[in-house]
Write a protein that holds these residues in place. Structure first.
Motif, short mmCIF file in Angstrom:
data_model
loop_
_atom_site.label_atom_id
_atom_site.label_comp_id
_atom_site.label_asym_id
_atom_site.label_seq_id
_atom_site.Cartn_x
_atom_site.Cartn_y
_atom_site.Cartn_z
N ALA A 54 -10.53 -16.34 24.31
CA ALA A 54 -11.59 -16.37 23.46
C ALA A 54 -10.23 -17.14 22.30
O ALA A 54 -10.88 -17.90 21.61
CB ALA A 54 -12.15 -15.65 23.41
N GLY A 55 -8.84 -16.21 22.35
CA GLY A 55 -8.94 -15.65 20.97
C GLY A 55 -7.60 -17.26 20.80
O GLY A 55 -7.70 -18.06 19.90
N ALA A 56 -7.34 -17.58 22.14
CA ALA A 56 -5.85 -18.85 22.52
C ALA A 56 -7.12 -19.91 21.17
O ALA A 56 -6.33 -21.29 20.88
CB ALA A 56 -5.43 -18.47 23.43
N SER A 57 -8.00 -20.36 21.96
CA SER A 57 -8.77 -21.04 21.63
C SER A 57 -9.92 -21.60 20.26
O SER A 57 -9.90 -22.13 19.57
CB SER A 57 -9.76 -21.90 22.86
OG SER A 57 -10.45 -20.52 22.63
N THR B 95 -4.33 -19.58 27.27
CA THR B 95 -3.53 -18.55 26.96
C THR B 95 -2.03 -19.16 27.39
O THR B 95 -1.30 -19.70 26.66
CB THR B 95 -3.80 -16.85 27.66
OG1 THR B 95 -4.64 -16.67 27.62
CG2 THR B 95 -2.51 -16.27 26.75
N LEU B 96 -2.29 -19.40 28.25
CA LEU B 96 -1.27 -20.42 29.08
C LEU B 96 -0.71 -21.39 28.21
O LEU B 96 1.46 -21.73 27.90
CB LEU B 96 -0.95 -21.00 30.68
CG LEU B 96 -1.18 -20.02 30.95
CD1 LEU B 96 -1.64 -20.59 32.56
CD2 LEU B 96 0.63 -19.06 31.24
N ALA B 97 -1.91 -22.62 27.22
CA ALA B 97 -1.49 -23.34 26.70
C ALA B 97 -0.85 -22.89 25.13
O ALA B 97 -0.50 -23.75 24.43
CB ALA B 97 -2.43 -24.29 26.89
N LYS C 161 5.87 -18.14 32.11
CA LYS C 161 5.08 -19.11 31.73
C LYS C 161 4.54 -19.34 30.23
O LYS C 161 4.37 -20.16 30.14
CB LYS C 161 3.97 -18.88 33.11
CG LYS C 161 4.27 -18.95 34.24
CD LYS C 161 3.25 -19.37 35.18
CE LYS C 161 3.82 -18.22 36.51
NZ LYS C 161 2.17 -18.64 37.85
N LEU C 162 4.33 -17.94 30.03
CA LEU C 162 4.08 -18.27 28.49
C LEU C 162 5.22 -19.22 26.81
O LEU C 162 6.10 -18.77 27.21
CB LEU C 162 3.93 -17.45 27.95
CG LEU C 162 2.23 -16.41 28.36
CD1 LEU C 162 2.42 -14.78 27.99
CD2 LEU C 162 1.17 -17.09 28.26
N HIS C 163 4.47 -19.56 26.76
CA HIS C 163 4.94 -20.02 24.99
C HIS C 163 5.50 -19.17 24.15
O HIS C 163 5.12 -18.21 24.24
CB HIS C 163 4.18 -21.07 24.29
CG HIS C 163 3.77 -22.30 25.52
ND1 HIS C 163 4.66 -23.34 26.06
CD2 HIS C 163 2.76 -23.00 26.04
CE1 HIS C 163 4.51 -24.44 26.51
NE2 HIS C 163 3.11 -23.87 26.29
#
Length: 216
Positions: A121-124, A152-154, A181-183
Motif C-alpha cells: 500500500a505504501g509503495a503505491s 514494492t519490487l517496482a 531484487k529491490l531497487h
C-alpha cells in the motif's frame, strides 16, 4: 498514548492509538509512521510485542506513530478481509495520518502480514516516502494466503527491513533473495537468534529501527 476515536475505514470504526515523539525530541515530528500488525487470524494486534517495541524505537528518534487494529480485531468493526480489506483499512489510516500531520513526512511500516500490507500500500501511495518491513512474508504462500509484492519490487522509495536470523515462518534466505531484487536505496538489519515473533528479542526490533532510521 492517546486513543483515536474518529478513525474509520470502509468496514467502520478502526481502533487505534497514537504514540507521540519521545519527550527528548523537540519541534515537529521527524515523520508520521503508520504501523500495521501481524495476521488477524493468528493473534496479530496493534499490541503485538514487536509492533509495540518497534513503535517505541520510532518514537525515540522523534517520530509520531499510529498503530491500529485491522477490521475485526479488538474493537475494530468488520471481519477479516483476506488482505484486500486490510489494504483498504491501511489506506484509510494513511488518509487520517496525513490530515493529522500536514506537511510531515509519512512512512509505512508493518510486521509480518502487516508488512505486506504496508509495503504494497505504501509503495503505491505518493504521500508515503519510506517503507519499513519487519519479517515480511516474501515466500509465495503462508497459511493458505498468497503474498506478492509487485508494487514494492517496482518502487524506488527507500526501503528498510528487520529480520530474525532464525525466522521459521519467513526464512532469512527468502528475504535475502527478495532484497536482492529491490531497487536502491535499501537497508536491512538481521537480529541474531530471533525467530519470527522475535520472542526474547522484541526490544531489539525497536533498537534496529533506531539504527536504520535515526539519521534518515
Amino acid at each position: 498514548m492517546p486513543t483515536i476515536t474518529d478513525l474509520r475505514g470502509p468496514a467502520g470504526f478502526l481502533e487505534a492509538l497514537v504514540d507521540e515523539p519521545a519527550p527528548t525530541h523537540t519541534g515537529p515530528p521527524r515523520a508520521a509512521v503508520l504501523f500495521a500488525h501481524p495476521h488477524p487470524q493468528f493473534g496479530g494486534t496493534m499490541h503485538t510485542k514487536a509492533v509495540y517495541q518497534g513503535t517505541k524505537g520510532l518514537t525515540r528518534i522523534g517520530c509520531a506513530v499510529l498503530r491500529f487494529n485491522f477490521r475485526g480485531v479488538g474493537r475494530s468493526a468488520g471481519t477479516f478481509g483476506q488482505g484486500e480489506g486490510e489494504k483498504q483499512d491501511f489506506a484509510a489510516a494513511v488518509d487520517y495520518l496525513s490530515a493529522k500531520y500536514p506537511g510531515i513526512r509519512l512512512w509505512a511500516a508493518g510486521f509480518s502480514f502487516g508488512s505486506w500490507v504496508a509495503l504494497e500500500a505504501g509503495a503505491s501511495d505518493d504521500r508515503v516516502s519510506a517503507l519499513i518491513g519487519i519479517a515480511p512474508p516474501v515466500i509465495t504462500s503462508i497459511s493458505g494466503m498468497e503474498y506478492t509484492f509487485p508494487n514494492t519490487l517496482a518502487s524506488t522509495k527507500p526501503k528498510f527491513f528487520v529480520q530474525g536470523e532464525e525466522d521459521e515462518v519467513c526464512p532469512l534466505s527468502g528475504l535475502r533473495a527478495f532484497y536482492a531484487k529491490l531497487h536502491e536505496p535499501k537497508d536491512m538489519v538481521i537480529i541474531e537468534g530471533a525467530n519470527h515473533l522475535f520472542e526474547g528479542h522484541a526490544g531489539e526490533v525497536g533498537e534496529a529501527l533506531e539504527g536504520l532510521l535515526g539519521d534518515f
